[in-house]
Design an enzyme around this catalytic site. Structure first.
Site, PDB file in Angstrom:
ATOM      1  N   GLY A 103      16.433 -12.169 -18.074  1.00 32.72           N
ATOM      2  CA  GLY A 103      15.154 -12.541 -18.018  1.00 32.72           C
ATOM      3  C   GLY A 103      14.343 -13.428 -18.072  1.00 32.72           C
ATOM      4  N   SER A 104      12.553 -12.484 -18.324  1.00 30.61           N
ATOM      5  CA  SER A 104      11.769 -14.208 -18.922  1.00 30.61           C
ATOM      6  C   SER A 104      12.608 -14.685 -20.130  1.00 30.61           C
ATOM      7  CB  SER A 104      10.539 -13.374 -18.525  1.00 30.61           C
ATOM      8  OG  SER A 104      10.282 -13.296 -17.147  1.00 30.61           O
ATOM      9  N   THR A 105      13.530 -14.327 -20.727  1.00 36.59           N
ATOM     10  CA  THR A 105      13.250 -15.203 -22.086  1.00 36.59           C
ATOM     11  C   THR A 105      13.685 -16.454 -21.748  1.00 36.59           C
ATOM     12  OG1 THR A 105      15.577 -14.158 -22.976  1.00 36.59           O
ATOM     13  CG2 THR A 105      13.252 -13.234 -23.969  1.00 36.59           C
TER      14      THR A 105
ATOM     15  N   LYS B  31      12.733 -18.669 -19.646  1.00 35.96           N
ATOM     16  CA  LYS B  31      11.805 -19.231 -18.936  1.00 35.96           C
ATOM     17  C   LYS B  31      11.522 -20.087 -20.220  1.00 35.96           C
ATOM     18  CE  LYS B  31       9.143 -15.670 -16.429  1.00 35.96           C
ATOM     19  NZ  LYS B  31       8.606 -14.813 -16.116  1.00 35.96           N
TER      20      LYS B  31
END
Length: 484
Positions: free
Chosen positions: A213-215, A217
Site C-alpha cells: 500500500g502507501s508505505t 510511496k
C-alpha cells in the site's frame, strides 16, 4: 580339472568379484547418501543422543534439551517462551525437518559441524560438543511487538539502521515449537497446526509478502528526488485530483476527499497519503526507474538471507501505464514483507545507506569461542544523504501532524508512513494495514527502524488503517528499542 568344474569355478569367481565390486560401490559411493537419507533413523538417534546446542537471545538461552521418557531418542528439544520466539528459532523436531535458525544451523547445534571438532574428536571420530547461535534479537523489543500485535494476524520487524541487526521478528498468531519436538506427539500437533485456517506456521515477518500500500510511496518519492524530477520535498507537483489512470476512464481518488492533494508537494502528499500524486509520479518516472529504485532497497532479491531466506518482495515488469500508476501507491502486483519495508525506513534513517540486515550476531563453540562473526555487515548507498535527509523531514511531518500520529514516542524523533492496501477483487475483503517508521532517541542517540503489517484483526472495516492498527504496534517497538 574337467571342463564343467573349470566353468563353475570361473563363474563362482565372477560372482565373488561382482559382490566385491558392489560392496565397494556401496561403501565408498552410496554410503554417504544412505547415511544422509532422511528416512535413516540412525541419524535421528545420533542427533538426539545428547543435548543440542542452544539459540541465545539477550544473553539467555531460549532453547534447551530434556531427556525423553522412552524410545531410542534420548533427548528432545525444549523452548522457553516458544511462541514469542518461534519466528526466529523455528523448531527442531524428532519427526519433521528443522526450520528457521534450527534448520540453518543444524550441524552446529548437533555437534557435527567440522569447525567444532578437536584433534581428539577427529582421531576418535566422536561427535563434538555442540555449538551455540547468538542472535541479534532484543528480548524487550521482541516482547513489545508480540504483545502489541496481540490477537491480530500480522508480522513485525525491527532493525538497527546503523548496524543492520534485526532486533525483533514477530509473527502472529504464533505457535509453541515444543509441541512439535517429541516424535510421539508431533503428528497430532502438526495436523492441528497445518489445518488451522489462521496458518500459525507462516512466518509473516519474513516470508509473507503482501501489497504494501502507501508505505511504498517512500520508494517512489526516493526515485523522484534521486532522478531530479523534483528538487525537494517542498516543490509542488503537477498532480490533478482526482487522477485519471492513463488509457482508462477510471479516476484514482484519495481516502480523504478534503485533503489538499491537488498539485501537492511530496511532503504534503506523504502527510495526507495522496494517491493521485504518487500514481502520476510513477507514470512520469516510468516503471524502469521506479523498479531500479525498488531493487536498490531490496525488492526482487531472491537471495535475501538474514540468514533465514526471506521471501522475495516484488516490483513487477512489463506493465502498461495504468498498472504503473497503481504500483506508485503500492498496489497492482507490488508485494513486500515487513522485513523489506523495515529496510526502506532503515536506509532513509541511516543517511541513505542500507546495512545488510541479519539476526545472528555470531556462532560459537561450546566454550564460547567465536567460530564466525556476522556483525561486520556490508553497507551500500541507496540514496544520497540529501535525499535521505529530505525524506526524513517529510516522514517526521507524517507523524507530527499527518496520518501517523499514533506512532509518536515521547523524547524521540519519529518519522513514518502509513499504508492501507486493498485486499480482494474490487477491495472486497478487509484491507491490510501497514506502518513503517524510524525512531531516534533525543537523549541517548539510539536508533531503530520498524515495519508492521496487520493482515487481519477484529476491528470494523471502517477502522482498518495503518495509523489505527499498525502504528501503535510500531510505537511499542520503538519505545522498547529506544529506552535509556
Amino acid at each position: 580339472m574337467n571342463k564343467t568344474i573349470r566353468r563353475a569355478s570361473v563363474f563362482s569367481l565372477l560372482l565373488v568379484l561382482a559382490l566385491l565390486v558392489r560392496a565397494t560401490w556401496v561403501q565408498f559411493y552410496e554410503g554417504q547418501a544412505l547415511a544422509d537419507d532422511k528416512d535413516n533413523r540412525r541419524n535421528a538417534i545420533e542427533t538426539y543422543s545428547a543435548p543440542l546446542g542452544n539459540i541465545i537471545v539477550g544473553g539467555r538461552s531460549v532453547t534447551g534439551s530434556t531427556p525423553t521418557k522412552s524410545g531410542d531418542l534420548t533427548y528432545k528439544r525444549t523452548y522457553t517462551d516458544g511462541a514469542l520466539y518461534a519466528a526466529v528459532t523455528g523448531y527442531a523436531s524428532q519427526a519433521y525437518a528443522p526450520t528457521q535458525l534450527e534448520g540453518i544451523y543444524t550441524d552446529l547445534l548437533n555437534g557435527t559441524d567440522s569447525r567444532l571438532k578437536s584433534v581428539m574428536d577427529t582421531l576418535t571420530n566422536e561427535r563434538a560438543e555442540p555449538g551455540n547461535v547468538v542472535t541479534t534479537i532484543d528480548p524487550d523489543v521482541q516482547k513489545a511487538a508480540y504483545e502489541a500485535l496481540g490477537d491480530k494476524k500480522g508480522g513485525a520487524v525491527a532493525v538497527d539502521p546503523k548496524t543492520g541487526k534485526i532486533l525483533a521478528a514477530v509473527s502472529t498468531p504464533s505457535y509453541n515449537p515444543s509441541s512439535l519436538t517429541d516424535a510421539n506427539t508431533a503428528g497430532t500437533a502438526w495436523q492441528k497446526l497445518t489445518s488451522d485456517p489462521e496458518k500459525p506456521l507462516v512466518n509473516r515477518a519474513l516470508r509473507q509478502p503482501l501489497p504494501p500500500g502507501s508505505t511504498f510511496k517512500l520508494v517512489v518519492a526516493a526515485a523522484a528526488l534521486e532522478d531530479g524530477l523534483y528538487s525537494s520535498v517542498d516543490e509542488r507537483t503537477d498532480s490533478p485530483d482526482p487522477y485519471t489512470l492513463p488509457g482508462t476512464s477510471r479516476d484514482l481518488t484519495n481516502e480523504n476527499p478534503n485533503a489538499p492533494c491537488t498539485n501537492a508537494t511530496i511532503r504534503t502528499a506523504l502527510e495526507y497519503s495522496c494517491n493521485n500524486v504518487f500514481a502520476k509520479m510513477a507514470v512520469k518516472l516510468g516503471q524502469d526507474k521506479v523498479k531500479a529504485m525498488a531493487e536498490k532497497f531490496g525488492f526482487n532479491d531472491d537471495k535475501l538471507d538474514v540468514p533465514v531466506r526471506a521471501y522475495t518482495s516484488v516490483y513487477p515488469s512489463d506493465m502498461d501505464p495504468s498498472q504503473t500508476a497503481l504500483t506508485g501507491i503500492g498496489q497492482f502486483d507490488v508485494t513486500a514483507t515487513p522485513l523489506q519495508m523495515a529496510m526502506v525506513s532503515a536506509a532513509i534513517a541511516n543517511g541513505g545507506k542500507l546495512v545488510s540486515p541479519h539476526m545472528v550476531s555470531q556462532i560459537t563453540d561450546s566454550g564460547g569461542d567465536v567460530l564466525e562473526d556476522y556483525d561486520d555487515a556490508s553497507t551500500k548507498e541507496i540514496v544520497s544523504p540529501s535525499t535521505a535527509e529530505q525524506l526524513q523531514s517529510a516522514m517526521e511531518t507524517v507523524v507530527n501532524k499527518g496520518t501517523g500520529t499514533n506512532a509518536k514516542v515521547p523524547g524521540s524523533t519519529v518519522g513514518g508512513k502509513t499504508g492501507t492496501a486493498q485486499h480482494g477483487e474490487n477491495n472486497s475483503q478487509v484491507p491490510y494495514a501497514w506502518f513503517t517508521s524510524y525512531g531516534k532517541s533525543d537523549s541517548s542517540g539510539k536508533e531503530v527502524a520498524v515495519a508492521v503489517m496487520v493482515e487481519q484483526s477484529d476491528a470494523a472495516r471502517s477502522e482498518v488503517s495503518g495509523n489505527g492498527l499498525a502504528a501503535p504496534v510500531a510505537k511499542a517497538m520503538m519505545q522498547a528499542a529506544l529506552k535509556d
